[in-house]
Design a protein around this motif. Structure first.
Motif, mmCIF file in Angstrom:
data_model
loop_
_atom_site.group_PDB
_atom_site.id
_atom_site.type_symbol
_atom_site.label_atom_id
_atom_site.label_comp_id
_atom_site.label_asym_id
_atom_site.label_seq_id
_atom_site.Cartn_x
_atom_site.Cartn_y
_atom_site.Cartn_z
ATOM 1 N N VAL A 34 0.732 -1.149 0.104
ATOM 2 C CA VAL A 34 -0.200 0.147 -0.292
ATOM 3 C C VAL A 34 -0.050 1.241 -0.244
ATOM 4 O O VAL A 34 0.727 1.874 -0.314
ATOM 5 C CB VAL A 34 -0.823 -0.057 1.327
ATOM 6 N N ASP A 35 1.773 1.633 1.125
ATOM 7 C CA ASP A 35 2.513 2.277 0.971
ATOM 8 C C ASP A 35 3.357 2.403 -0.613
ATOM 9 O O ASP A 35 2.762 3.997 -0.828
ATOM 10 C CB ASP A 35 4.313 1.689 1.738
ATOM 11 N N ALA A 36 4.060 1.690 -1.162
ATOM 12 C CA ALA A 36 4.772 1.742 -2.138
ATOM 13 C C ALA A 36 3.605 1.995 -3.677
ATOM 14 O O ALA A 36 4.209 2.654 -4.433
ATOM 15 C CB ALA A 36 5.082 0.399 -2.950
ATOM 16 N N LEU A 38 1.098 4.032 -2.750
ATOM 17 C CA LEU A 38 0.100 5.575 -3.179
ATOM 18 C C LEU A 38 1.314 6.013 -3.961
ATOM 19 O O LEU A 38 1.164 7.508 -4.546
ATOM 20 C CB LEU A 38 -0.604 5.424 -1.602
ATOM 21 N N LEU A 39 2.765 5.592 -3.331
ATOM 22 C CA LEU A 39 3.640 7.032 -3.688
ATOM 23 C C LEU A 39 4.513 6.608 -4.938
ATOM 24 O O LEU A 39 4.658 7.300 -5.915
ATOM 25 C CB LEU A 39 5.024 6.777 -3.007
ATOM 26 N N HIS A 40 4.320 5.415 -5.495
ATOM 27 C CA HIS A 40 4.359 5.275 -6.914
ATOM 28 C C HIS A 40 2.844 5.529 -8.478
ATOM 29 O O HIS A 40 3.103 6.812 -8.892
ATOM 30 C CB HIS A 40 3.844 3.871 -7.634
ATOM 31 N N GLU A 41 2.099 6.109 -7.397
ATOM 32 C CA GLU A 41 0.052 6.400 -7.982
ATOM 33 C C GLU A 41 0.415 8.071 -8.472
ATOM 34 O O GLU A 41 0.181 8.283 -9.193
ATOM 35 C CB GLU A 41 -0.463 6.420 -7.232
ATOM 36 N N GLN A 42 1.248 9.013 -6.915
ATOM 37 C CA GLN A 42 1.873 10.242 -7.470
ATOM 38 C C GLN A 42 2.708 10.905 -7.570
ATOM 39 O O GLN A 42 2.997 11.349 -8.223
ATOM 40 C CB GLN A 42 1.408 11.032 -5.471
ATOM 41 N N GLN A 43 3.733 9.238 -8.328
ATOM 42 C CA GLN A 43 5.248 9.649 -9.286
ATOM 43 C C GLN A 43 4.989 11.225 -10.625
ATOM 44 O O GLN A 43 5.957 11.791 -10.152
ATOM 45 C CB GLN A 43 5.351 8.527 -10.144
ATOM 46 N N GLY A 44 3.873 11.188 -11.120
ATOM 47 C CA GLY A 44 3.790 12.030 -12.252
ATOM 48 C C GLY A 44 2.580 12.915 -12.078
ATOM 49 O O GLY A 44 2.947 13.402 -13.022
ATOM 50 N N HIS A 120 5.499 9.706 4.583
ATOM 51 C CA HIS A 120 4.773 9.069 6.285
ATOM 52 C C HIS A 120 3.589 9.314 5.965
ATOM 53 O O HIS A 120 3.124 8.021 6.718
ATOM 54 C CB HIS A 120 5.535 11.225 7.318
ATOM 55 N N GLN A 121 3.039 9.667 5.671
ATOM 56 C CA GLN A 121 1.636 9.671 5.469
ATOM 57 C C GLN A 121 1.252 8.610 4.124
ATOM 58 O O GLN A 121 0.730 7.303 5.444
ATOM 59 C CB GLN A 121 1.074 10.987 5.079
ATOM 60 N N ALA A 122 2.080 7.914 3.593
ATOM 61 C CA ALA A 122 1.536 7.146 2.634
ATOM 62 C C ALA A 122 2.615 6.083 4.220
ATOM 63 O O ALA A 122 1.546 5.373 3.726
ATOM 64 C CB ALA A 122 2.919 7.173 1.463
ATOM 65 N N GLU A 123 2.870 5.782 4.299
ATOM 66 C CA GLU A 123 3.402 5.020 5.445
ATOM 67 C C GLU A 123 2.739 4.628 6.467
ATOM 68 O O GLU A 123 2.551 3.751 6.627
ATOM 69 C CB GLU A 123 5.098 4.958 5.704
ATOM 70 N N VAL A 124 1.832 6.000 6.611
ATOM 71 C CA VAL A 124 0.853 5.896 7.531
ATOM 72 C C VAL A 124 -0.113 4.753 7.338
ATOM 73 O O VAL A 124 -0.663 3.703 8.028
ATOM 74 C CB VAL A 124 0.442 7.249 8.694
#
Length: 177
Positions: A34-36, A38-44, A120-124
């Motif tokens: 989930v963490d990965a 969320l961060l991947h989705e926002q990359q672009g 940090h938010q994605a990790e939480v």
């Protein structure tokens, strides 16, 4: 001890071992994914200048680290990477006026997005999803054990008790069937 009692004890041990092994594993795997994701989705996503087409009025207020965080919804206009002009409702600083410039977040296709999460938010959020997965594994395993005991072992014991009573009862009560 009856064989069903031994089976129930071993079922309890197996359930405890599986909960101990699978719950943390499921939690860790889902949290990381989930963490990965969320961060991947926002990359672009990137900041884009937008112009308010209407005045914004505050709907919520809050203070974060001494900073006024009053935000409001307002219609904004921006230019997408394909040079088309887009409009949509976006969160802008409260009190901003029509014609003011603000910053919005858009994806590679020029679609409006919310402000990206910090790592940090994605990790939480990932940790929360992992905790829910771990709890779900526990509920499934313990619930499954309970179903096996109730439906299988307890019914078998009840039938065995009835058979044994059918044998003994006539001798105790001196009634013969």
């Amino acid at each position: 001890m009856r064989r069903t009692d031994v089976a129930e004890a071993w079922l309890g041990v197996a359930t405890a071992v599986l909960v101990t092994a699978l719950a943390p594993l499921a939690g860790a795997v889902l949290a990381g994914n989930v963490d990965a994701e969320l961060l991947h989705e926002q990359q672009g996503w990137h900041r884009t200048a937008a112009v308010l087409t209407e005045n914004a009025t505050a709907t919520e207020t809050g203070v974060a680290v001494g900073e006024d965080t009053a935000r409001a919804d307002a219609l904004v206009r921006w230019t997408a990477p394909d040079h088309s002009v887009r409009t949509a409702m976006a969160q802008v600083p409260a009190g901003a006026k029509a014609g003011d410039t603000t910053v919005v977040w858009t994806d590679a296709g020029g679609r409006l997005r919310h402000q990206p999460m910090t790592p940090h938010q994605a990790e939480v959020l990932g940790d929360l999803a992992g905790a829910c997965a771990a709890a779900g594994v526990c509920v499934l395993l313990v619930g499954g054990r309970r179903v096996v005991v109730r439906v299988g072992l307890d019914r078998y014991r009840a039938r065995a008790w009835e058979r044994a009573w059918a044998e003994v009862e006539p001798r105790w009560t001196h009634r013969h069937a």
